[in-house]
Write a protein that holds these residues in place. Structure first.
Motif, PDB file in Angstrom:
ATOM      1  N   TYR A 557       0.832  -1.197   0.000  1.00  0.00           N
ATOM      2  CA  TYR A 557       0.000   0.000   0.000  1.00  0.00           C
ATOM      3  C   TYR A 557       0.870   1.253   0.000  1.00  0.00           C
ATOM      4  N   GLY A 558       0.393   2.305  -0.736  1.00  0.00           N
ATOM      5  CA  GLY A 558       1.093   3.578  -0.778  1.00  0.00           C
ATOM      6  C   GLY A 558       0.658   4.483   0.360  1.00  0.00           C
ATOM      7  N   THR A 559       1.170   5.710   0.335  1.00  0.00           N
ATOM      8  CA  THR A 559       0.828   6.673   1.389  1.00  0.00           C
ATOM      9  C   THR A 559      -0.647   7.056   1.353  1.00  0.00           C
ATOM     10  N   ASP A 560      -1.310   6.838   0.196  1.00  0.00           N
ATOM     11  CA  ASP A 560      -2.737   7.134   0.101  1.00  0.00           C
ATOM     12  C   ASP A 560      -3.596   5.994   0.625  1.00  0.00           C
ATOM     13  N   ALA A 563      -3.773   0.069  -2.671  1.00  0.00           N
ATOM     14  CA  ALA A 563      -2.831  -0.940  -3.153  1.00  0.00           C
ATOM     15  C   ALA A 563      -2.074  -0.411  -4.354  1.00  0.00           C
ATOM     16  N   GLN A 564      -0.759  -0.674  -4.400  1.00  0.00           N
ATOM     17  CA  GLN A 564       0.075  -0.231  -5.504  1.00  0.00           C
ATOM     18  C   GLN A 564       0.275  -1.357  -6.522  1.00  0.00           C
ATOM     19  N   PHE A 565       0.781  -0.970  -7.689  1.00  0.00           N
ATOM     20  CA  PHE A 565       1.060  -1.977  -8.700  1.00  0.00           C
ATOM     21  C   PHE A 565       2.561  -2.099  -8.902  1.00  0.00           C
ATOM     22  N   LYS A 566       2.943  -3.281  -9.420  1.00  0.00           N
ATOM     23  CA  LYS A 566       4.353  -3.572  -9.612  1.00  0.00           C
ATOM     24  C   LYS A 566       4.654  -3.664 -11.103  1.00  0.00           C
ATOM     25  N   SER A 567       5.714  -2.992 -11.532  1.00  0.00           N
ATOM     26  CA  SER A 567       6.117  -3.043 -12.930  1.00  0.00           C
ATOM     27  C   SER A 567       6.933  -4.304 -13.188  1.00  0.00           C
ATOM     28  N   PRO A 568       6.646  -5.038 -14.266  1.00  0.00           N
ATOM     29  CA  PRO A 568       7.443  -6.232 -14.565  1.00  0.00           C
ATOM     30  C   PRO A 568       8.814  -5.891 -15.123  1.00  0.00           C
ATOM     31  N   TYR A 569       9.044  -4.605 -15.441  1.00  0.00           N
ATOM     32  CA  TYR A 569      10.298  -4.214 -16.077  1.00  0.00           C
ATOM     33  C   TYR A 569      11.385  -3.892 -15.057  1.00  0.00           C
ATOM     34  N   ASN A 571      10.569  -4.105 -11.469  1.00  0.00           N
ATOM     35  CA  ASN A 571      10.128  -4.672 -10.187  1.00  0.00           C
ATOM     36  C   ASN A 571       9.920  -3.604  -9.112  1.00  0.00           C
ATOM     37  N   GLN A 572       9.603  -2.378  -9.533  1.00  0.00           N
ATOM     38  CA  GLN A 572       9.329  -1.297  -8.599  1.00  0.00           C
ATOM     39  C   GLN A 572       7.826  -1.135  -8.415  1.00  0.00           C
ATOM     40  N   TRP A 573       7.461  -0.593  -7.237  1.00  0.00           N
ATOM     41  CA  TRP A 573       6.056  -0.338  -6.929  1.00  0.00           C
ATOM     42  C   TRP A 573       5.692   1.087  -7.350  1.00  0.00           C
ATOM     43  N   TYR A 574       4.502   1.225  -7.937  1.00  0.00           N
ATOM     44  CA  TYR A 574       4.017   2.522  -8.399  1.00  0.00           C
ATOM     45  C   TYR A 574       2.582   2.719  -7.921  1.00  0.00           C
ATOM     46  N   SER A 575       2.192   3.978  -7.810  1.00  0.00           N
ATOM     47  CA  SER A 575       0.812   4.320  -7.476  1.00  0.00           C
ATOM     48  C   SER A 575       0.000   4.418  -8.757  1.00  0.00           C
ATOM     49  N   VAL A 576      -1.192   3.833  -8.758  1.00  0.00           N
ATOM     50  CA  VAL A 576      -2.055   3.904  -9.932  1.00  0.00           C
ATOM     51  C   VAL A 576      -2.426   5.352 -10.233  1.00  0.00           C
ATOM     52  N   ALA A 577      -2.573   6.185  -9.194  1.00  0.00           N
ATOM     53  CA  ALA A 577      -3.020   7.569  -9.379  1.00  0.00           C
ATOM     54  C   ALA A 577      -1.901   8.516  -9.803  1.00  0.00           C
ATOM     55  N   TYR A 645     -10.218  -0.635  -7.994  1.00  0.00           N
ATOM     56  CA  TYR A 645      -9.107  -1.143  -7.207  1.00  0.00           C
ATOM     57  C   TYR A 645      -9.075  -0.560  -5.797  1.00  0.00           C
ATOM     58  N   GLU A 646      -9.833   0.518  -5.565  1.00  0.00           N
ATOM     59  CA  GLU A 646      -9.891   1.081  -4.215  1.00  0.00           C
ATOM     60  C   GLU A 646     -10.454   0.077  -3.207  1.00  0.00           C
TER      61      GLU A 646
END
Length: 956
Positions: A557-560, A563-569, A571-577, A645-646
């Motif tokens: 989970y991010g600061t918001d 749930a965050q998503f993971k890039s397959p390229y 392997n970092q976590w990103y926020s959908v928003a 996804y929320e």
């Protein structure tokens, strides 16, 4: 003096009574001695049993005594005492009032007295039917739902919640679990016992965990086979049988049983069957004639082709083959001690539908061994089942543009199940009956890494159970039953309690009324906890896979708080928003699209990469890219629909489903001609386990916004650079690659619209996203090393469902001269065929069975003493929605009519000729989405039993 005369008279009268002795012989319906029939002096506990020649002798104790004659499967008779020896012929109990059942309470009891809803199917009916699998004998049984997925493959459930590849109904053979060990599926075609072996089939509707433990929450189907000790001393019988008919079916079989002396007997049986299955292609599978390659997926890795096998043209193989062998040894040491040793093997080749699609079963083998011992009221039972899937492979589900050869993924199943049971029965002064015992089941899944992948070394399941049942008889007409069972499963560290309570009121010997409560559970299987099976491979490193859920899944989970998503390229976590990194994610996607284009453009990777780089100038360079204004959406990768996804929260580990049922029932005989059963029930199911459901979700660029942001830059790039490697864009895209995908829908022969489709999808259809659909920006996935950025399907507990229903069964028997006529029918009702449940696929759980179904059967036995029998069975089932894994749709209402005819010649009573004609109106009807449309088909049977005395070598 008068007192002396009175005393003398009483003494003489008493001596006269004590001198009375009833003797005689009891014969069965074939005029053979009835062994072990009960002869009881009415109103007393004085009784005896017939010997091996059917003889009995009983000292009598009452005035004007009446003899009560009882024997399993025959009508109870009352005979007035005669000083001469009586010859009594038993009459077959066509109604069923004196059937003795063992499944409902794990001990012998009258069918009418059993504290459960029970149906028995007798050997005579089974023998007269030209059936090729056991489930063919269950048609018309109240509450039973059957989904035929092929000629020999059938999914059977009681009171709904049927599924493809189902194991909901606990199937047993002689107190041995009959399912495939770790897969927990009821594959009836894999049972080694043939129809000629079966003595009776008992179907218990409703929960039965208090005695049977896990996976008996829907009911029990118990197949009871014949014992060689049922024969006369030093006698033997050999049955030769042949079944053949439609679909090129031919199936010979043989059974030999022999009794040596009074204490030892053995039987051996075997059979072979082959045929051609009902054909039903699946449009989601490779087209016939396309190329496919055998290979495997092991330890969770991507598909690896078997280099020892050449690619082959794909086609479904509808060939069916089975051979089976079964043996049994019975040893009765004395009246208190006996042993049974049995074992068998079956091997089948046929198509089987699974939750991931069709499997081409090739030489799937099933082996069992069993040892049983009874000493007085103590029962010991040990068995082992083993499975070997042979050369079975999973047929892939493919989409447009998937490269050939398509992967044919081998499935290795070499699992075993060990079962141990120790049980004791006790009585206290005819007031209390106790049944208590211990069960242990140990499942050892083994798939060589193909099914259980990275769980392969951590997937064994131990299940331990203790149970006690007490039945109290406070008065003659009332039974009160209470039971409690406690189970522990070590794989998920779970303890479950299964209480049971029943009140059975018997106003007389012909009627019973009961009220019952059962709490039962279905424990997670090895598939629920250890599945690790990749099924779809996406070139950017994301894999779609089925994954077990033994420990639960937690998201990142991010600061918001979302749930965050993971890039397959990276392997970092990103926020959908957060759109600030869109240009980086988009560049990663276009790099992979370039590789794919290069493979299609004369296999020139450089041209493909140069093409994409030139087209995307200004879109991937920096944070000022218009791509950074595009919002991202989260979609369900099964349905393609946008997902909120929320709402994503952590997933708990899969737990047992708990079923609680309250039931009222009546069983009774009306005027010795009508047998009526009525059952009404209410069921609540907690922790309902989903079929494979998404546990992670695609993150994609909004196709409408992406198309709008890209169009100006792409048009400018096309105007600025006219050729790549000597080819124009139009030549490269419309002339080489896109026609293979049929994307030049407007037929204008230019590249722009096709190019936009390739990179941005179709804005008019958000689910049709071109290659962006496959090359997603990342995955909202659990933070788990087994998942990474994969798209997973897993098992989750959804919540609570409930339903109410009723089952009615009726049978009327009349004898007119020598012809016995029976009319039987059933009606079953359930108040829901779909139940809304948050988190379920499409928002509901399907009963996968109709709300209403009914049947009516008319049977004639021994018409005019000719040996001819005939019957008709009409069935109707209502329409219902179906939803099981990838098989979703609607099943239409249907009428079906089956006919049966049999002939036992009077000059050869041991010969049987019969024919079964299924769906005689040829109503081609699909019982479930993805299953074949089955019309008329017929089977014929010819069998003869040779009976002979071994010592005298006399055959008859």
């Amino acid at each position: 003096m008068k007192r002396i005369y009175l005393l003398l008279f009483i003494t003489l009268f008493t001596l006269t009574l004590s001198a009375q002795k009833a003797t005689g012989v009891i014969l069965d319906e074939n005029n053979e001695p009835a062994i072990g029939a009960n002869v009881i002096e009415k109103g007393t506990y004085n009784g005896t049993v017939t010997d091996f020649d059917g003889n009995y002798s009983l000292d009598l104790t009452t005035e004007n005594p009446i003899l009560v004659i009882k024997s399993l499967g025959y009508r109870t008779q009352e005979i007035a005492y005669s000083s001469t020896a009586a010859k009594i012929a038993l009459k077959v109990d066509a109604i069923g009032v004196d059937d003795v059942v063992v499944t409902a309470s794990k001990r012998k009891e009258r069918l009418l007295d059993a504290p459960a809803s029970v149906t028995t199917i007798k050997a005579e009916k089974i023998e007269n039917t030209a059936a090729i699998v056991v489930a063919d004998n269950l048609k018309g049984v109240p509450g039973v739902d059957i989904i035929p997925t092929g000629l020999v493959s059938q999914n059977v459930a009681v009171r709904g919640f049927n599924n493809i590849f189902s194991g909901a109904l606990l199937t047993m053979v002689d107190n041995r679990i009959g399912r495939v060990p770790s897969l927990k599926v009821n594959a009836f075609q894999l049972l080694p016992s043939g129809n000629e072996d079966i003595k009776a089939i008992e179907v218990v509707r409703g929960p039965a965990s208090a005695l049977y433990g896990p996976n008996a929450s829907d009911g029990v189907l118990h197949i009871i086979t014949k014992s060689p000790l049922d024969l006369k001393d030093n006698s033997a019988e050999t049955t030769l049988s042949f079944v053949g008919g439609s679909n090129s079916v031919w199936a010979p079989s043989v059974r030999h049983a022999q009794k040596i002396g009074k204490k030892f007997g053995f039987k051996v049986s075997g059979g072979y069957m082959q045929g051609h299955d009902f054909e039903q292609p699946d449009d989601r599978e490779p087209a016939v004639g396309t190329m496919a390659q055998l290979g495997s997926v092991t330890n969770g890795t991507l598909f690896q082709a078997d280099e020892t096998k050449d690619p082959q043209e794909f086609k479904r193989d509808y060939f069916i083959q089975k051979y089976n062998f079964d043996t049994r040894f019975d040893f009765a040491v004395n009246k208190d001690l006996d042993f049974t040793l049995s074992g068998g093997y079956a091997n089948t080749t046929n198509l089987e539908l699974t939750g991931l699609g069709a499997a081409q079963g090739i030489n799937w083998g099933y082996t069992y061994g069993q040892v049983k011992m009874r000493w007085k009221n103590l029962f010991f039972n040990y068995f082992v089942n083993a499975s070997n899937s042979g050369d079975t492979y999973l047929i892939p589900q493919v989409g447009a543009g998937d490269p050939q050869p398509y992967p044919l993924q081998t499935l290795a199943d070499r699992s075993m199940l060990h079962g141990l049971q120790l049980q004791h029965n006790a009585k206290i002064k005819d007031k209390f009956d106790f049944t208590y015992g211990f069960d242990f089941m140990y499942t050892l899944p083994q798939s060589d890494g193909t099914i259980y992948g990275r769980y392969e070394d951590d997937d064994n399941i131990g299940q331990y159970g203790l149970y006690l049942q007490t039945e109290w008889h406070p008065i003659k007409k009332l039974d009160i039953l209470g039971a409690l069972r406690v189970d522990y499963q070590d794989r998920i560290n779970e303890v479950m309690l299964s209480p049971r309570a029943a009140i059975v009121y018997k106003p007389n010997t012909r009627n019973t009324i009961r009220a019952t409560y059962n709490r039962a559970f279905s424990a997670p299987s090895a598939l629920n906890t250890a599945l690790d099976l990749p099924q779809q491979f996406i070139p950017n490193g994301i894999t779609a896979r089925g994954l077990g859920n033994p420990d639960g899944f937690n998201y990142n989970y991010g600061t918001d708080g979302l749930a965050q998503f993971k890039s397959p390229y990276d392997n970092q976590w990103y926020s959908v928003a957060d759109n600030s990194s869109n240009h980086i994610l988009f560049e990663d996607i276009t790099q992979d699209i370039g590789k794919i284009l290069g493979q299609s453009l004369a296999d020139d990777a450089a041209i493909g990469q140069s093409l994409v780089t030139a087209i995307t100038q200004g879109l991937i360079d920096d944070v000022n890219s218009p791509i950074n204004s595009v919002d991202k959406i989260v979609t369900d990768f099964i349905t393609g629909k946008e997902f909120k996804y929320e709402t994503i929260t952590d997933l708990a580990s899969v737990k047992s489903t708990v079923t609680q049922t309250v039931e009222l029932g009546y069983k009774g005989i009306i005027k010795d001609k009508v047998f009526l059963t009525v059952d009404a029930y209410y069921t609540q199911i907690n922790n309902f386990v989903s079929p494979l459901s998404p546990g992670s979700y695609r993150v994609q660029f909004d196709p409408t916004q992406l198309s709008g942001a890209m169009a100006p830059a792409v048009m400018a790039n096309l105007a600025r650079v006219s050729t790549i490697g000597g080819f124009t864009y139009d030549e490269l895209l419309t002339g080489s690659f896109l026609p293979n995908l049929n994307l030049d829908e407007n037929g204008d022969g230019t590249a722009f619209e096709e190019l936009m489709y390739l990179l941005a999808g179709n804005p008019a259809d958000p689910t049709d996203n071109g290659y962006i659909y496959d090359f997603s920006a990342g995955t909202v996935a659990p933070d788990n090393d087994l998942v990474n950025s994969d798209l997973i399907l897993t098992y989750i507990n959804l919540g609570t469902v409930d339903l109410a229903g009723a089952d009615l069964g009726i049978k009327y028997v009349e004898k007119i001269k020598e012809t016995e006529i029976s009319i039987s029918g059933m009606f079953s009702f359930v108040n829901k065929d779909r139940i809304a449940l948050e988190g379920a696929s499409d928002g509901y759980v399907a009963l996968n069975a109709p709300k209403y179904k009914t049947s009516l059967a008319l049977d004639f036995a021994n018409i005019g003493n000719s040996g001819v029998g005939a019957g008709a069975n009409w069935r109707w089932s209502d329409a219902f929605p179906a939803n099981s894994a990838i098989y979703v749709g609607d099943v239409s209402a249907a009428h079906l009519l089956d006919l049966n005819i049999s002939y036992r010649p009077n000059f050869s009573k041991n010969t049987l000729i019969s024919g079964s004609f299924y769906n005689v109106t040829d109503n081609k009807f699909q019982r479930f989405p993805g299953t074949p449309y089955i019309g008329f088909y017929a089977m014929a049977k010819l069998s003869h039993t040779f009976k002979y005395n071994v010592g005298k070598n006399k055959m008859r």
